[in-house]
Design a protein around this motif. Sequence first.
Motif, short mmCIF file in Angstrom:
data_model
loop_
_atom_site.label_atom_id
_atom_site.label_comp_id
_atom_site.label_asym_id
_atom_site.label_seq_id
_atom_site.Cartn_x
_atom_site.Cartn_y
_atom_site.Cartn_z
N MET A 1 -26.52 40.92 19.81
CA MET A 1 -26.16 39.52 19.84
C MET A 1 -26.53 38.94 21.20
O MET A 1 -26.39 39.60 22.23
N ALA A 2 -26.97 37.70 21.19
CA ALA A 2 -27.38 37.04 22.42
C ALA A 2 -26.17 36.71 23.28
O ALA A 2 -25.07 36.50 22.79
N ASN A 3 -26.41 36.62 24.60
CA ASN A 3 -25.35 36.29 25.54
C ASN A 3 -25.43 34.84 26.00
O ASN A 3 -24.41 34.20 26.21
N LEU A 4 -26.63 34.34 26.16
CA LEU A 4 -26.81 32.97 26.65
C LEU A 4 -26.50 31.96 25.56
O LEU A 4 -26.78 32.18 24.38
N LYS A 5 -25.95 30.85 25.99
CA LYS A 5 -25.57 29.79 25.04
C LYS A 5 -26.80 29.24 24.31
O LYS A 5 -26.78 29.02 23.10
N SER A 6 -27.89 29.08 25.06
CA SER A 6 -29.11 28.54 24.45
C SER A 6 -29.70 29.53 23.44
O SER A 6 -30.25 29.13 22.41
N SER A 7 -29.57 30.82 23.72
CA SER A 7 -30.07 31.84 22.79
C SER A 7 -29.26 31.85 21.51
O SER A 7 -29.82 32.01 20.42
N LYS A 8 -27.96 31.67 21.63
CA LYS A 8 -27.11 31.60 20.44
C LYS A 8 -27.48 30.40 19.58
O LYS A 8 -27.54 30.48 18.36
N LYS A 9 -27.76 29.29 20.26
CA LYS A 9 -28.16 28.08 19.55
C LYS A 9 -29.51 28.28 18.86
O LYS A 9 -29.72 27.85 17.73
N ASP A 10 -30.44 28.97 19.54
CA ASP A 10 -31.75 29.27 18.94
C ASP A 10 -31.59 30.10 17.68
O ASP A 10 -32.28 29.88 16.68
N ILE A 11 -30.68 31.06 17.73
CA ILE A 11 -30.44 31.92 16.57
C ILE A 11 -29.90 31.09 15.40
O ILE A 11 -30.35 31.24 14.26
N ARG A 12 -28.93 30.22 15.68
CA ARG A 12 -28.39 29.35 14.62
C ARG A 12 -29.48 28.46 14.04
O ARG A 12 -29.59 28.31 12.82
N ARG A 13 -30.29 27.89 14.91
CA ARG A 13 -31.33 26.95 14.48
C ARG A 13 -32.39 27.67 13.63
O ARG A 13 -32.81 27.18 12.58
N SER A 14 -32.82 28.86 14.10
CA SER A 14 -33.85 29.58 13.37
C SER A 14 -33.33 30.09 12.03
O SER A 14 -34.08 30.12 11.04
N THR A 15 -32.07 30.47 11.96
CA THR A 15 -31.47 30.92 10.70
C THR A 15 -31.44 29.78 9.70
O THR A 15 -31.79 29.96 8.52
N LYS A 16 -31.04 28.60 10.16
CA LYS A 16 -30.97 27.44 9.28
C LYS A 16 -32.37 27.07 8.76
O LYS A 16 -32.56 26.82 7.57
N LYS A 17 -33.36 27.10 9.65
CA LYS A 17 -34.72 26.76 9.27
C LYS A 17 -35.30 27.80 8.31
O LYS A 17 -36.02 27.47 7.36
N ARG A 18 -34.96 29.07 8.55
CA ARG A 18 -35.46 30.14 7.68
C ARG A 18 -34.95 29.96 6.25
O ARG A 18 -35.70 30.12 5.29
N LEU A 19 -33.68 29.58 6.12
CA LEU A 19 -33.11 29.37 4.79
C LEU A 19 -33.76 28.16 4.10
O LEU A 19 -34.01 28.19 2.89
N GLN A 20 -34.06 27.11 4.86
CA GLN A 20 -34.74 25.94 4.28
C GLN A 20 -36.14 26.32 3.81
O GLN A 20 -36.56 25.96 2.71
N ASN A 21 -36.85 27.06 4.67
CA ASN A 21 -38.21 27.47 4.32
C ASN A 21 -38.21 28.40 3.11
O ASN A 21 -39.10 28.35 2.26
N GLN A 22 -37.20 29.23 3.01
CA GLN A 22 -37.08 30.16 1.88
C GLN A 22 -36.96 29.38 0.57
O GLN A 22 -37.56 29.75 -0.43
N GLY A 23 -36.19 28.30 0.60
CA GLY A 23 -36.05 27.46 -0.59
C GLY A 23 -37.35 26.80 -0.98
O GLY A 23 -37.69 26.71 -2.16
N VAL A 24 -38.10 26.35 0.00
CA VAL A 24 -39.39 25.70 -0.27
C VAL A 24 -40.37 26.70 -0.87
O VAL A 24 -41.08 26.40 -1.84
N LYS A 25 -40.41 27.91 -0.30
CA LYS A 25 -41.32 28.93 -0.81
C LYS A 25 -40.97 29.32 -2.25
O LYS A 25 -41.86 29.53 -3.08
N THR A 26 -39.70 29.40 -2.55
CA THR A 26 -39.27 29.73 -3.91
C THR A 26 -39.69 28.62 -4.88
O THR A 26 -40.16 28.89 -5.98
N ALA A 27 -39.56 27.37 -4.43
CA ALA A 27 -39.96 26.24 -5.27
C ALA A 27 -41.47 26.27 -5.53
O ALA A 27 -41.92 25.97 -6.64
N LEU A 28 -42.24 26.65 -4.52
CA LEU A 28 -43.70 26.73 -4.69
C LEU A 28 -44.05 27.75 -5.77
O LEU A 28 -44.92 27.51 -6.61
#
Length: 85
Positions: A1-28
């Motif tokens: 797990m990340a220690n820096l606040k910005s790293s934690k935010k990056d992880i949250r952001r990338s997880t959210k984006k990954r789930l959105q992209n996963q939905g788009v790929k499934t729709a394709l």
Amino acid sequence: MANLKSSKKDIRRSTKKRLQNQGVKTALKTYVKKVKKAASGEDAKVALVGAVKAIDKAVQNGVIHKNQGARRKSRAAKAANKLAA
């Protein structure tokens, strides 16, 4: 797990984006499947229009690479033309 606040935010952001992209790929995949499973040539052409539009949008948003988008459109068009013939 990340220690820096910005790293934690990056992880949250990338997880959210990954789930959105996963939905788009499934729709394709669903759009392309509809083209291949169409009952007639006319149905396939209507489904192809929707598939091409979705693929172009995914490429534009960076969900898939442009060459992958071109390949998917080509294969879907080939399947639609096969049904029309």
